[in-house]
Write an enzyme that holds these catalytic residues in place. Structure first.
Site, short mmCIF file in Angstrom:
data_model
loop_
_atom_site.label_atom_id
_atom_site.label_comp_id
_atom_site.label_asym_id
_atom_site.label_seq_id
_atom_site.Cartn_x
_atom_site.Cartn_y
_atom_site.Cartn_z
N HIS A 60 0.71 -1.41 -0.18
CA HIS A 60 0.07 -0.04 -0.13
C HIS A 60 0.91 1.19 0.12
O HIS A 60 1.96 1.19 0.73
CB HIS A 60 -1.00 -0.07 1.11
CG HIS A 60 -2.16 0.89 1.17
ND1 HIS A 60 -2.00 2.09 1.47
CD2 HIS A 60 -3.25 0.63 0.49
CE1 HIS A 60 -3.16 2.80 1.17
NE2 HIS A 60 -4.08 2.08 0.79
N ASP A 109 -7.96 -5.59 0.33
CA ASP A 109 -8.47 -6.52 -0.86
C ASP A 109 -7.98 -8.13 -0.72
O ASP A 109 -8.53 -8.81 -1.57
CB ASP A 109 -8.03 -5.85 -2.22
CG ASP A 109 -8.61 -4.58 -2.61
OD1 ASP A 109 -9.65 -4.52 -2.10
OD2 ASP A 109 -7.91 -3.69 -3.05
N1 CMC Z 1 4.28 -7.57 -4.86
C1 CMC Z 1 5.55 -7.58 -4.84
N2 CMC Z 1 6.25 -6.37 -4.84
C2 CMC Z 1 5.80 -5.24 -4.42
C3 CMC Z 1 4.12 -5.37 -4.19
C4 CMC Z 1 3.40 -6.32 -4.44
N3 CMC Z 1 2.20 -6.61 -4.25
N4 CMC Z 1 3.89 -3.96 -3.91
C5 CMC Z 1 4.70 -3.26 -4.19
N5 CMC Z 1 6.05 -4.14 -4.17
C6 CMC Z 1 7.39 -3.56 -4.42
C7 CMC Z 1 7.75 -2.95 -5.77
O1 CMC Z 1 8.15 -3.55 -6.96
C8 CMC Z 1 8.84 -2.17 -5.32
O2 CMC Z 1 10.10 -2.74 -5.19
P1 CMC Z 1 11.27 -2.00 -5.69
O3 CMC Z 1 11.36 -0.74 -4.65
O4 CMC Z 1 12.44 -2.77 -5.62
O5 CMC Z 1 11.34 -1.34 -7.12
C9 CMC Z 1 8.39 -1.56 -3.76
O6 CMC Z 1 7.67 -2.64 -3.44
C10 CMC Z 1 7.48 -0.28 -3.82
O7 CMC Z 1 6.36 -0.26 -4.65
P2 CMC Z 1 5.80 0.76 -5.30
O8 CMC Z 1 4.95 0.27 -6.46
O9 CMC Z 1 6.71 1.95 -5.84
O10 CMC Z 1 4.60 1.07 -4.16
P3 CMC Z 1 3.42 2.25 -4.71
O11 CMC Z 1 3.41 2.60 -3.15
O12 CMC Z 1 3.69 2.99 -5.85
O13 CMC Z 1 2.35 1.02 -4.86
C11 CMC Z 1 0.58 -0.62 -4.69
C12 CMC Z 1 1.35 0.87 -3.85
C13 CMC Z 1 -0.71 -0.77 -3.77
C14 CMC Z 1 -0.01 0.09 -5.99
C15 CMC Z 1 1.42 -1.61 -4.92
O14 CMC Z 1 1.83 -2.15 -3.41
C16 CMC Z 1 0.67 -2.82 -5.62
O15 CMC Z 1 0.87 -2.69 -6.92
N6 CMC Z 1 0.19 -3.78 -4.79
C17 CMC Z 1 -0.62 -4.66 -5.57
C18 CMC Z 1 -2.02 -4.39 -5.81
C19 CMC Z 1 -2.97 -4.11 -4.83
O16 CMC Z 1 -3.22 -5.09 -3.69
N7 CMC Z 1 -3.85 -2.86 -4.81
C20 CMC Z 1 -4.66 -2.62 -3.57
C21 CMC Z 1 -4.33 -1.42 -2.86
S1 CMC Z 1 -5.51 -1.49 -1.35
C22 CMC Z 1 -6.77 -0.97 -2.06
C23 CMC Z 1 -7.07 0.29 -3.01
O17 CMC Z 1 -6.46 1.36 -2.59
O18 CMC Z 1 -7.78 0.04 -3.77
#
Ligand code: CMC
Length: 432
Positions: free
Chosen positions: A309, A367
């Site tokens: 998140h 989720d």
């Molecule tokens: N699985 C594996 N690695 C992950 C994941 C994951 N679910 N989420 C983040 N990472 C890693 C990512 O690869 C990155 O690594 P690095 O620093 O080495 O490049 C690091 O963690 C930070 O990730 P980010 O994409 O920069 O983080 P963000 O804050 O931009 O994204 C997120 C947040 C929720 C989009 C992301 O964690 C994700 O894609 N999660 C899976 C989708 C999900 O479950 N979404 C629902 C969110 S809660 C409900 C809502 O808001 O609707």
């Protein structure tokens, strides 16, 4: 309430120093007020994913991502999920305080007397293919409300704003339920106003005209809790979309339609559907290490859906309640050995012990468990995100309402760091 600090922030560019006020809210990090940055210093800030940018002042929802805390109008989500119910939470989000008994009764009456759709809207559904994703249908129908309820589109009239608010909260379950019925080829079931909000939604989804339908109170309570947990989440992507759309003065139905569209993506509300599909694909506990490995592999785009998140770096408090609720609901339904739940629990256990997830502070989010409950209730995966949209509608409208009531409202207009071609002269086609 915003207060200006006695401290200030100083920015030095070459030999000039600029000073900016620091503002404090009632909780959370202070902000540097850079509204005069461009006019004073001639530079913009650059923050593409808005990781360090506050886009507005809001008194609705507060998240402390480090502590894993979420509060609606100051009330912790755990207390609301346990003691309150969705329509009371709607009142709280919209008007700022918990309602007194008479206020709640009046609010519930206003919502339940607006649940039916304009009959022409029922025909509107029929223009869609039966195999359309329900989110596509919900997106279209939400925006189309502006055509059917034109008498509540004047955003400058507080009465029309209130009518649009009630209509959206009241009719969204009907739209979502009809989208489901349409997709499975069953007749629409009209709302039943003697039922509570959650029971009415279940009835519209699962009743058929040929039989009596009794709403199971366990399922009704479970879905009501899912609504409460999803009701608002401060300035997330879809809420910011609603605010951005409404900053231009667009009507409420168009703005909420924009929110629905943004919610659909798998990084946001679409994650509940994606998560359940992932858990099913994993299938058995012995395949978990393979998927964990893929999630850690930089060359593999796969991510653990329902994990991570932007704000929560400790745990998502909604996920805790959701996990407990999944255990309760599946237990009461006598299906606690559900293989998807077993895979989810084991996946969570393994991921939480894994160095990669620990270091990146990746925890299960809301989720991760919601899909398991929705599946146990009887919903197909394609309905998960529409149900999220239904629940989030009140959050979107509360934020929309707050924004329109703000005397400092201006159209939202971010700037950019331009990286394209500099000025060049047009070349006739024969000379290119
Ligand atoms: N699985 C594996 N690695 C992950 C994941 C994951 N679910 N989420 C983040 N990472 C890693 C990512 O690869 C990155 O690594 P690095 O620093 O080495 O490049 C690091 O963690 C930070 O990730 P980010 O994409 O920069 O983080 P963000 O804050 O931009 O994204 C997120 C947040 C929720 C989009 C992301 O964690 C994700 O894609 N999660 C899976 C989708 C999900 O479950 N979404 C629902 C969110 S809660 C409900 C809502 O808001 O609707």
């Amino acid at each position: 309430m915003t207060t200006q600090d006695t401290r200030s922030a100083k920015l030095t560019i070459e030999d000039k120093t600029y000073e900016f006020p620091i503002l404090s809210g009632t909780a959370g990090p202070d902000v540097i007020d850079i509204r005069r940055l461009y006019s004073d210093a001639g530079v913009f800030t650059f923050d593409p994913g808005y990781t360090s940018t506050g886009s507005c002042a809001s008194s609705i929802t507060y998240i402390d991502g480090d502590k894993g805390e979420l509060m609606y109008r100051g009330y912790p989500i755990e207390q609301l999920a346990e003691k309150s119910h969705f329509l009371e939470v709607c009142y709280l989000l919209l008007y700022g305080e918990l309602p007194k008994a008479a206020e709640l009764e009046d609010f519930e009456h206003r919502v339940t007397s607006h649940t039916m759709l304009h009959d022409q809207m029922n025909w509107f559904f029929r223009g869609f293919r039966r195999d359309a994703h329900p989110m596509a249908v919900v997106c279209g129908l939400t925006g189309a409300m502006a055509a059917f309820y034109h008498d509540s589109t004047d955003i400058n009239d507080p009465w029309q704003r209130e009518v649009a608010t009630i209509r959206l909260i009241a009719k969204m379950p009907t739209i979502v339920a009809h989208a489901y019925k349409y997709s499975i080829g069953q007749p629409f079931i009209y709302p039943r106003n003697e039922l509570d909000y959650a029971s009415n939604f279940l009835s519209m989804c699962f009743a058929v005209p040929t039989e009596d339908y009794r709403v199971d109170p366990i399922l009704s309570r479970a879905i009501d809790r899912i609504f409460t947990l999803h009701a608002d989440h401060e300035q997330n992507a879809s809420t910011s979309t609603v605010r951005l759309a409404s900053s231009s003065g667009a009507n409420p139905f168009a703005c909420i339609g924009a929110g629905v569209a943004c919610l659909w993506g798998p990084a946001h509300g679409g994650a509940n559907e994606a998560c359940l599909l992932m858990l099913r694909e994993i299938g058995t506990k012995d395949r978990i290490p393979e998927f964990i490995q893929r999630a850690k592999d930089k060359d593999d785009p796969f991510r653990l859906m329902g994990f991570g998140h932007r704000v929560y770096k400790n745990f998502d408090p909604r996920a805790k309640v959701m996990k407990q609720s999944a255990d309760e609901v599946l237990g009461l339904l006598g299906i606690e050995d559900n293989p998807t739940l077993q895979v989810a629990k084991e996946l969570e256990r393994i991921a939480l012990e894994d160095e990669y997830f620990i270091e990146k502070k990746l925890y299960p989010n809301v989720d991760f468990y919601s899909g398991i409950i929705l599946e146990a209730i009887g919903f197909p995966t394609s309905m998960f995100t529409p149900i999220f949209a239904l629940a989030r509608t009140v959050g979107w409208i509360s934020q929309w309402k707050e924004m329109l009531e703000d005397p400092n409202l201006r159209i939202a207009r971010p700037r950019q760091l331009y990286t394209g071609a500099t000025r060049r002269d047009y070349v006739d086609i024969e000379n290119r």
